[in-house]
Design a protein around this motif. Sequence first.
Motif, PDB file in Angstrom:
ATOM      1  N   TRP A 192      85.258  44.070  41.801  1.00 53.25           N
ATOM      2  CA  TRP A 192      84.055  44.147  43.200  1.00 53.25           C
ATOM      3  C   TRP A 192      83.314  42.630  42.921  1.00 53.25           C
ATOM      4  CZ3 TRP A 192      85.580  47.094  47.326  1.00 53.25           C
ATOM      5  CH2 TRP A 192      85.921  48.340  47.071  1.00 53.25           C
ATOM      6  N   GLU A 193      82.702  41.711  43.571  1.00 52.74           N
ATOM      7  CA  GLU A 193      81.652  41.129  43.670  1.00 52.74           C
ATOM      8  C   GLU A 193      80.675  41.896  43.466  1.00 52.74           C
ATOM      9  OE1 GLU A 193      82.802  37.851  44.272  1.00 52.74           O
ATOM     10  OE2 GLU A 193      84.451  37.575  44.817  1.00 52.74           O
ATOM     11  N   ASP A 194      79.742  41.137  42.706  1.00 49.99           N
ATOM     12  CA  ASP A 194      78.492  41.695  42.597  1.00 49.99           C
ATOM     13  C   ASP A 194      78.030  41.987  43.841  1.00 49.99           C
ATOM     14  OD1 ASP A 194      78.693  40.768  39.827  1.00 49.99           O
ATOM     15  OD2 ASP A 194      77.888  39.392  40.056  1.00 49.99           O
ATOM     16  N   TRP A 195      77.848  41.743  45.322  1.00 49.34           N
ATOM     17  CA  TRP A 195      76.902  42.186  46.366  1.00 49.34           C
ATOM     18  C   TRP A 195      77.479  43.365  46.912  1.00 49.34           C
ATOM     19  CZ3 TRP A 195      79.282  42.162  51.156  1.00 49.34           C
ATOM     20  CH2 TRP A 195      80.329  41.308  51.395  1.00 49.34           C
ATOM     21  N   GLN A 196      79.260  43.496  46.734  1.00 43.13           N
ATOM     22  CA  GLN A 196      79.873  44.427  47.310  1.00 43.13           C
ATOM     23  C   GLN A 196      79.373  45.742  46.104  1.00 43.13           C
ATOM     24  OE1 GLN A 196      83.906  43.400  46.281  1.00 43.13           O
ATOM     25  NE2 GLN A 196      84.694  43.578  49.242  1.00 43.13           N
ATOM     26  N   LYS A 197      79.107  45.710  45.057  1.00 42.60           N
ATOM     27  CA  LYS A 197      78.293  46.960  44.018  1.00 42.60           C
ATOM     28  C   LYS A 197      77.340  47.243  44.677  1.00 42.60           C
ATOM     29  CE  LYS A 197      80.253  44.540  40.203  1.00 42.60           C
ATOM     30  NZ  LYS A 197      80.662  43.776  38.464  1.00 42.60           N
ATOM     31  N   GLU A 198      76.442  46.774  45.425  1.00 38.50           N
ATOM     32  CA  GLU A 198      75.199  47.054  46.359  1.00 38.50           C
ATOM     33  C   GLU A 198      75.524  47.826  47.104  1.00 38.50           C
ATOM     34  OE1 GLU A 198      72.581  43.983  46.737  1.00 38.50           O
ATOM     35  OE2 GLU A 198      72.749  43.343  44.714  1.00 38.50           O
ATOM     36  N   LEU A 199      76.421  48.709  47.600  1.00 34.76           N
ATOM     37  CA  LEU A 199      76.969  49.195  48.285  1.00 34.76           C
ATOM     38  C   LEU A 199      77.578  49.958  48.628  1.00 34.76           C
ATOM     39  CD1 LEU A 199      77.716  46.107  51.249  1.00 34.76           C
ATOM     40  CD2 LEU A 199      76.200  47.354  51.061  1.00 34.76           C
ATOM     41  N   PRO A 200      77.562  51.420  49.606  1.00 35.62           N
ATOM     42  CA  PRO A 200      78.686  52.628  49.399  1.00 35.62           C
ATOM     43  C   PRO A 200      79.753  52.476  48.649  1.00 35.62           C
ATOM     44  CG  PRO A 200      76.702  53.196  50.653  1.00 35.62           C
ATOM     45  CD  PRO A 200      76.718  51.367  50.143  1.00 35.62           C
ATOM     46  N   TYR A 201      81.089  53.114  48.194  1.00 41.48           N
ATOM     47  CA  TYR A 201      82.021  52.736  48.282  1.00 41.48           C
ATOM     48  C   TYR A 201      83.165  52.037  49.700  1.00 41.48           C
ATOM     49  CZ  TYR A 201      82.318  54.149  43.081  1.00 41.48           C
ATOM     50  OH  TYR A 201      82.663  53.415  41.953  1.00 41.48           O
ATOM     51  N   ARG A 202      82.152  53.814  50.642  1.00 41.41           N
ATOM     52  CA  ARG A 202      83.431  53.421  51.146  1.00 41.41           C
ATOM     53  C   ARG A 202      82.813  51.665  52.629  1.00 41.41           C
ATOM     54  NH1 ARG A 202      83.054  58.807  55.261  1.00 41.41           N
ATOM     55  NH2 ARG A 202      85.885  58.274  55.873  1.00 41.41           N
ATOM     56  N   SER A 203      81.998  51.657  52.194  1.00 39.97           N
ATOM     57  CA  SER A 203      81.775  50.535  52.742  1.00 39.97           C
ATOM     58  C   SER A 203      82.127  48.535  52.518  1.00 39.97           C
ATOM     59  CB  SER A 203      79.398  49.743  53.525  1.00 39.97           C
ATOM     60  OG  SER A 203      79.549  49.920  52.464  1.00 39.97           O
ATOM     61  N   ARG A 204      82.500  48.285  50.919  1.00 33.68           N
ATOM     62  CA  ARG A 204      82.760  47.417  50.254  1.00 33.68           C
ATOM     63  C   ARG A 204      83.887  46.748  51.168  1.00 33.68           C
ATOM     64  NH1 ARG A 204      82.128  49.570  43.991  1.00 33.68           N
ATOM     65  NH2 ARG A 204      79.470  49.888  44.781  1.00 33.68           N
ATOM     66  N   ILE A 205      84.588  47.723  51.326  1.00 32.86           N
ATOM     67  CA  ILE A 205      85.796  46.317  51.793  1.00 32.86           C
ATOM     68  C   ILE A 205      85.925  46.120  53.840  1.00 32.86           C
ATOM     69  CG2 ILE A 205      88.684  45.875  52.148  1.00 32.86           C
ATOM     70  CD1 ILE A 205      88.647  48.452  50.179  1.00 32.86           C
TER      71      ILE A 205
END
Length: 392
Positions: free
Chosen positions: A326-339
């Motif tokens: 994942w991109e670093d910023w995506q890791k700060e979000l819950p799995y369901r919302s990352r994409i």
Amino acid sequence: MAPIRVALVGLSSSAKTSWAAEGHLPYLLSPRGRTHYEIVALLNSSIPAAEAARVYYALPSNVKVFGDPNALASDPDVDLVVCCTRVDTHGLTTGPSLRAGKAVYIEWPLVEDYQTAVALTEKKRIDNSIIGLQGRISPIVLKLKEVLKSGRIGKVLSSDVRAYGNLLPRDSLPEGLSYFADRKVGGNPITIAYGHTIDYVHEVLGEFSYFQSRMQIQRPFLKITAKDGSQIEERRTDVPDLLAIYGKLAQGKADIAEDATFSFTYRSGQQFKGTPGFVWTINGELGEIMVTANGAYVHSDSYRDPIEIKIHDHATDEVVEVEWEWEDWQKELPYRSRIVAELYERFARWWENGKPAGDLPDDQDWPRLHDGLRRMEELDELFKQYDAQNAV
């Protein structure tokens, strides 16, 4: 630059599904999301329902509330309308805003059937839009495209997917999703789980030149269950729970052999105990890729468990794991919302760069309503084949 002003349709304190709250809100309310977007309005079935949602999710009191899609469409202070309602209300809730020239983000499926999709989109290219086929820009799909482009497995000779819709039991439905047993609604495991999956397969390998399919209703009666698990009723379903499809892949998207075959088997419910719920192989001249996940949800829910990409190198006979991240910023979000967040990011980049017309580079593009129409047409053909077989 001023943020993109968003109206959320279907964010509810009593919703039967939680995708608006779990798939969209985490990014929109994150520091990163707020640099590009601002939630300015809610549309629900009534103004009191919208007011209840505003309170429940602790949104500012100046967030406008609507119970009428036409009133929302007339509001000049809304730029983007995001629809997360049941599929058979998508056209009703977004059509006025689309006709008013607003940007529209519609969750998948686009609408309940292909004819309604044609009426909504008028078969036009609609750049100022998003369709919720986010699997196309998932990290797994991006990595597979990278591997194929590198030539590591050579020309693609064939590919196969075995996937299971295992988020729901094989023989029952929760009351809130009982409409999954009613084909005319348009939202069910075939159109949703299979629809998402075949879309990102096409993103990697290209479209079918042609395909043949067979679907079956293995369990004609499904139990409808309450939240406590007790049975409310038994309902007859007209939605298939098994799909087998095969076809010839068109050339052009990747390095595909002239007569390459793609096959896909999907089944609702759990797989054989102890085996993966999703296996995708891509067989090339020089090697073979295998992707494994816990179910048919690489576009959303499968990331709770490891998703593996492996390559069997035919020359060395070694199997190696391909790392993805994942991109670093995506890791700060819950799995369901990352994409979903990446969809929003790409749209914002385009908006803030002046909304350029025409095709974009692959790493900047995202799926739009006209892409959704193409997938609706494919599903229409799938069900036409099923109906023809059953008419015999």
